[in-house]
Design a protein around this motif. Structure first.
Motif, PDB file in Angstrom:
ATOM      1  N   GLY A  23     -68.258 148.668  56.365  1.00 29.48           N
ATOM      2  CA  GLY A  23     -68.662 149.847  57.146  1.00 29.48           C
ATOM      3  C   GLY A  23     -69.815 150.606  56.529  1.00 29.48           C
ATOM      4  O   GLY A  23     -70.830 150.044  56.112  1.00 29.48           O
ATOM      5  N   THR A  24     -69.617 151.916  56.461  1.00 26.64           N
ATOM      6  CA  THR A  24     -70.655 152.790  55.898  1.00 26.64           C
ATOM      7  C   THR A  24     -71.001 152.391  54.467  1.00 26.64           C
ATOM      8  O   THR A  24     -72.166 152.425  54.062  1.00 26.64           O
ATOM      9  CB  THR A  24     -70.154 154.254  55.960  1.00 26.64           C
ATOM     10  OG1 THR A  24     -70.222 154.675  57.323  1.00 26.64           O
ATOM     11  CG2 THR A  24     -70.975 155.188  55.113  1.00 26.64           C
ATOM     12  N   SER A  25     -69.999 152.001  53.710  1.00 28.44           N
ATOM     13  CA  SER A  25     -70.257 151.609  52.316  1.00 28.44           C
ATOM     14  C   SER A  25     -71.138 150.362  52.267  1.00 28.44           C
ATOM     15  O   SER A  25     -71.957 150.190  51.360  1.00 28.44           O
ATOM     16  CB  SER A  25     -68.934 151.342  51.587  1.00 28.44           C
ATOM     17  OG  SER A  25     -68.143 152.491  51.604  1.00 28.44           O
TER      18      SER A  25
ATOM     19  N   SER B 282     -66.815 151.516  47.678  1.00 30.03           N
ATOM     20  CA  SER B 282     -65.730 151.960  48.555  1.00 30.03           C
ATOM     21  C   SER B 282     -65.432 153.434  48.315  1.00 30.03           C
ATOM     22  O   SER B 282     -65.149 153.826  47.183  1.00 30.03           O
ATOM     23  CB  SER B 282     -64.473 151.128  48.274  1.00 30.03           C
ATOM     24  OG  SER B 282     -63.383 151.632  49.011  1.00 30.03           O
ATOM     25  N   GLN B 283     -65.528 154.221  49.354  1.00 28.45           N
ATOM     26  CA  GLN B 283     -65.176 155.643  49.235  1.00 28.45           C
ATOM     27  C   GLN B 283     -63.725 155.782  48.804  1.00 28.45           C
ATOM     28  O   GLN B 283     -63.418 156.399  47.801  1.00 28.45           O
ATOM     29  CB  GLN B 283     -65.425 156.332  50.581  1.00 28.45           C
ATOM     30  CG  GLN B 283     -65.220 157.836  50.607  1.00 28.45           C
ATOM     31  CD  GLN B 283     -63.791 158.318  50.585  1.00 28.45           C
ATOM     32  OE1 GLN B 283     -63.417 159.157  49.740  1.00 28.45           O
ATOM     33  NE2 GLN B 283     -62.944 157.797  51.445  1.00 28.45           N
ATOM     34  N   SER B 284     -62.827 155.195  49.598  1.00 27.31           N
ATOM     35  CA  SER B 284     -61.390 155.388  49.358  1.00 27.31           C
ATOM     36  C   SER B 284     -60.908 154.642  48.124  1.00 27.31           C
ATOM     37  O   SER B 284     -59.937 155.047  47.493  1.00 27.31           O
ATOM     38  CB  SER B 284     -60.600 154.878  50.563  1.00 27.31           C
ATOM     39  OG  SER B 284     -60.833 153.479  50.727  1.00 27.31           O
TER      40      SER B 284
ATOM     41  N   THR C  13     -59.703 150.018  50.340  1.00 27.60           N
ATOM     42  CA  THR C  13     -59.960 149.126  51.467  1.00 27.60           C
ATOM     43  C   THR C  13     -59.491 147.708  51.130  1.00 27.60           C
ATOM     44  O   THR C  13     -59.945 147.105  50.151  1.00 27.60           O
ATOM     45  CB  THR C  13     -61.461 149.154  51.805  1.00 27.60           C
ATOM     46  OG1 THR C  13     -61.784 150.505  52.118  1.00 27.60           O
ATOM     47  CG2 THR C  13     -61.805 148.271  52.983  1.00 27.60           C
TER      48      THR C  13
ATOM     49  N   SER D 161     -67.563 158.856  57.555  1.00 23.70           N
ATOM     50  CA  SER D 161     -68.048 159.074  56.200  1.00 23.70           C
ATOM     51  C   SER D 161     -69.430 159.735  56.228  1.00 23.70           C
ATOM     52  O   SER D 161     -70.333 159.263  56.907  1.00 23.70           O
ATOM     53  CB  SER D 161     -68.115 157.719  55.502  1.00 23.70           C
ATOM     54  OG  SER D 161     -68.355 157.897  54.149  1.00 23.70           O
TER      55      SER D 161
ATOM     56  N   LYS E 122     -72.294 156.208  63.009  1.00 22.90           N
ATOM     57  CA  LYS E 122     -71.766 157.584  63.086  1.00 22.90           C
ATOM     58  C   LYS E 122     -71.570 157.991  64.534  1.00 22.90           C
ATOM     59  O   LYS E 122     -70.551 158.540  64.901  1.00 22.90           O
ATOM     60  CB  LYS E 122     -72.733 158.594  62.440  1.00 22.90           C
ATOM     61  CG  LYS E 122     -72.800 158.662  60.955  1.00 22.90           C
ATOM     62  CD  LYS E 122     -71.576 159.146  60.243  1.00 22.90           C
ATOM     63  CE  LYS E 122     -70.586 158.058  60.019  1.00 22.90           C
ATOM     64  NZ  LYS E 122     -70.623 157.246  58.883  1.00 22.90           N
TER      65      LYS E 122
ATOM     66  N   GLU F  11     -68.632 155.903  66.386  1.00 27.19           N
ATOM     67  CA  GLU F  11     -67.244 156.085  65.960  1.00 27.19           C
ATOM     68  C   GLU F  11     -66.666 157.444  66.363  1.00 27.19           C
ATOM     69  O   GLU F  11     -65.466 157.554  66.585  1.00 27.19           O
ATOM     70  CB  GLU F  11     -67.065 155.830  64.467  1.00 27.19           C
ATOM     71  CG  GLU F  11     -67.760 156.798  63.553  1.00 27.19           C
ATOM     72  CD  GLU F  11     -67.629 156.417  62.090  1.00 27.19           C
ATOM     73  OE1 GLU F  11     -66.653 155.778  61.708  1.00 27.19           O
ATOM     74  OE2 GLU F  11     -68.531 156.782  61.318  1.00 27.19           O
TER      75      GLU F  11
HETATM   76  C1  F6R Z   1     -67.451 154.971  58.779  1.00 27.64           C
HETATM   77  C2  F6R Z   1     -66.460 154.725  57.770  1.00 27.64           C
HETATM   78  C3  F6R Z   1     -66.003 153.324  57.548  1.00 27.64           C
HETATM   79  C4  F6R Z   1     -65.803 153.077  56.036  1.00 27.64           C
HETATM   80  C5  F6R Z   1     -65.187 151.692  55.809  1.00 27.64           C
HETATM   81  C6  F6R Z   1     -65.039 151.388  54.342  1.00 27.64           C
HETATM   82  O1  F6R Z   1     -67.770 156.321  58.868  1.00 27.64           O
HETATM   83  O2  F6R Z   1     -65.991 155.622  57.128  1.00 27.64           O
HETATM   84  O3  F6R Z   1     -66.879 152.402  58.088  1.00 27.64           O
HETATM   85  O4  F6R Z   1     -67.030 153.179  55.404  1.00 27.64           O
HETATM   86  O5  F6R Z   1     -63.918 151.638  56.410  1.00 27.64           O
HETATM   87  O6  F6R Z   1     -64.256 152.341  53.698  1.00 27.64           O
HETATM   88  P1  F6R Z   1     -64.312 152.553  52.144  1.00 27.64           P
HETATM   89  O7  F6R Z   1     -65.662 153.067  51.795  1.00 27.64           O
HETATM   90  O8  F6R Z   1     -63.230 153.551  51.863  1.00 27.64           O
HETATM   91  O9  F6R Z   1     -64.050 151.219  51.518  1.00 27.64           O
END
Ligand code: F6R
Length: 613
Positions: free
Chosen positions: A306-308, A352-354, A357, A405, A490, A493
């Motif tokens: 995704g965004t990452s 990865s933000q979270s 994933t 994100s 963005k 979604e």
């Molecule tokens: C879009 C968004 C998703 C995440 C993707 C990966 O706004 O948030 O596309 O970027 O699910 O998530 P992470 O970065 O947490 O691995």
């Protein structure tokens, strides 16, 4: 994605569980439920399709007493979102209640076997299979619930975080995890559990991150005990939680997303703090401590979703340009099943933000198995990806609650820019002066972002013109081709408007057929070496009756004359321009979605942390 909360202590569990579920709402869900054990050891289970508010309304006339309970928000995987499929699930006698995040891959085989032994199933879920399996093992062997849970978890294939209560053992809460996060909050005579730390933050700052294949036994009046699935005691590492309640609230903004967009000057300041030395050198400890690996690497593979993944595409350009190192960017979900050619000598960067994933986590495990050195770029401290990587850099932008994100994206690109400068210096491809110039640019990002945010009102006005279109095209080149992809993501979604991102020059190879007066195109066109070429792409769109919204560097004239709308952003070094250009794109998506009446922070079908495949 699904959320778990649990409580065992001296207070009423229900309000704590409900508040915790509200804190986890941002993860995305479609039903909710709670199980409470009353003083008379009666197990009450209440479930409801819809929001946590619906569950609360449903519980208004019910007995919600008890100091032990578990609760859940479900994001449907097996079976539609309805009251029956909602968690907690329970055994035939109603003495065991279980909540579960993740997926049990062999649930069909297990269910069939249990049905042959007379078990009757109410729901379509994999979770009910697990609770019935625990109950079956317990009944058929006479072992304890804990041993039956251990045994059952050894039989299941897949990912899980679970919490379980048993009315025959009213002072015990069992929790376990494999590839799906679970945090335990240790209080004074009370214990909390959560899928992440947000439900615990107002009660304790002492947390234990459960590891894969571990089971926590939380018993009233006794210290926390953690064992492995094969019954060996585990080391308990109590960590200090650095998270405040204020970070989890909207702080006067109507939505978390808007708050997070406006936080970006500060989050980028936090992201670069201590990492730029004397205003001219970049220092990332993950690189500093592994110089040998990075100096000798022959290529880098970036894996993300995704965004990452979009941030990864910008990282590729940065690293190739500044460190002259070949970079490949892969969707983690494809990489894991592509029999990838990676091994010793390769560096795999996982973004990865979270940090949870599932696809990215699996890609990391595969890369490590094959001998690659794995570097993580994560936001959530202590997350699974942060733990599974050899080293890495946190982006430090604070909790991101809005599903879309925003601040994590700009934080990821900022870290990638610092990483590229650092690698360029280490590998001798970037002179000290060139590095110092980019370092100064990185330091000026918070001010440039503040400046870019000043377009908010004009974007709000502009958004009204485009609220009811059905399709959007986003085009950019070079560093801003990934920005175009991110802008389109963005918008789609959170507004549910179809939007596609393309490299601007690719337009003539297909998408140009779509252009007419009903398809607006957003051009990300800050001043760079391809500027003239982008102008000719804009002319091609205008010549076919398409409306153009252009993001340009302040003071630019040629595009202003031909575009329908121009949005000005401050000048920035080209390699950092995606960070600045992302701001108006985030605002455009936000305002259009609000005008369409969408649930901006929790768009339909989406989950914040995608812990299933
Ligand atoms: C879009 C968004 C998703 C995440 C993707 C990966 O706004 O948030 O596309 O970027 O699910 O998530 P992470 O970065 O947490 O691995």
């Amino acid at each position: 994605m699904c959320g778990i909360v649990g409580y065992l202590g001296h207070r009423d569990a229900y309000p704590i569980l409900i508040k915790g579920l509200h804190r986890l709402e941002y993860r995305g869900y479609d039903s909710a439920g709670v199980a409470l054990l009353t003083a008379g050891d009666k197990l009450n289970i209440y479930k409801s399709r819809g929001k946590v508010d619906d569950l609360e309304r449903f519980c208004e006339s019910k007995d919600v007493s008890g100091t032990l309970g578990i609760a859940h928000t479900r994001w449907a995987t097996h079976g539609e979102p309805n009251d029956i499929n909602a968690h907690p699930h329970f055994n035939a006698s109603g003495s065991l209640a279980l909540v579960h995040n993740g997926t049990i891959e062999n649930y069909a085989v297990l269910r069939e076997a249990l049905e042959r032994h007379g078990c009757l199933f109410r729901s379509d879920t994999d979770t009910e299979v697990l609770v019935q399996l625990i109950d079956y093992i317990r009944r058929s062997t006479g072992c304890s619930t804990l041993d039956a849970t251990r045994e059952a978890l050894r039989e299941v294939v897949g990912a899980y975080a679970i919490a379980l209560i048993d009315s025959d053992d009213p002072d015990c809460l069992i929790a376990a995890r494999k590839s799906s996060p679970l945090v335990i909050g240790v209080g004074e005579g009370e214990t909390f559990i959560g899928s992440d730390a947000s439900p615990l933050v107002e009660f304790t700052n002492k947390v234990v991150y459960l590891k894969d294949d571990e089971i926590a036994i939380i018993r009233r009046g006794e210290p926390l005990q953690v064992i492995t699935n094969d019954n060996r005691p585990s080391q308990i590492d109590i960590q200090e939680l650095r998270l405040s309640v204020a970070q989890l609230e909207k702080g006067g903004y109507p939505h978390f997303m808007l708050k997070e967009i406006f936080e970006q000057p500060q989050t980028i300041r936090d992201c670069i703090r201590g990492r730029i030395i004397d205003g001219r050198r970049v220092q990332l400890s993950g690189i500093q401590d592994n110089q040998e690996q990075f100096a000798s690497a022959s290529r880098i593979v970036i894996v993300a979703c995704g965004t990452s993944w979009h941030a990864g595409l910008i990282g590729k350009r940065l690293i190739q340009e500044l460190a002259n190192l070949p970079v490949q960017v892969e969707y983690a979900s494809e990489f894991r099943y592509s029999n990838p050619v990676v091994g010793p000598g390769d560096i795999v960067i996982a973004i990865s933000q979270s940090g949870e994933t599932a696809d990215t986590l699996a890609a990391i495990k595969l890369a490590r198995e094959r001998g690659a050195f794995v570097y993580g770029i994560c936001n959530v401290v202590g997350s699974s990806i942060a733990r599974e990587t050899n080293t890495g850099t946190y982006i430090h932008v604070g909790p991101e609650i809005g599903v879309a994100s925003t601040k994590a994206f700009t934080g990821q690109v900022t870290v990638l820019a610092m990483l590229a400068v650092s690698l360029g210096c280490l590998r001798g491809t970037l002179s000290d002066d060139a590095a110092a110039e980019i370092a100064r640019g990185i330091q000026s990002l918070p001010d440039l972002i503040s400046d870019a945010l000043s377009v908010n009102d004009s974007i709000k006005t502009l958004s009204a013109t485009y609220t009811y279109v059905h399709n959007f095209l986003y085009l950019g080149r070079g560093y801003n081709y990934p920005t175009a992809l991110e802008g389109a993501l963005k918008l789609k979604e959170i507004s549910y408007i179809h939007a596609e991102g393309y490299p601007a020059a690719e337009m003539k190879h297909g998408p140009i057929a779509l252009i007419d007066n009903e398809l607006p195109t957003v051009f990300i066109a800050p001043a760079d070496e391809l500027h003239e070429k982008v102008i000719s792409n804009i002319r091609q769109v205008k010549a076919r009756g398409g409306a153009v919204i252009a993001i340009v560097t302040r003071g630019e004239r040629s595009i202003t004359e031909i575009a329908d709308h121009t949005i000005e952003i401050p000048a920035a070094p080209v390699c950092l321009s995606p960070i600045i250009a992302a701001i108006p794109l985030q605002l455009l998506a936000y305002h259009i979605a609000v005008m369409k009446g969408r649930d901006v922070d929790m768009p339909r079908n989406l989950a914040k942390s995608v812990t299933v495949e």
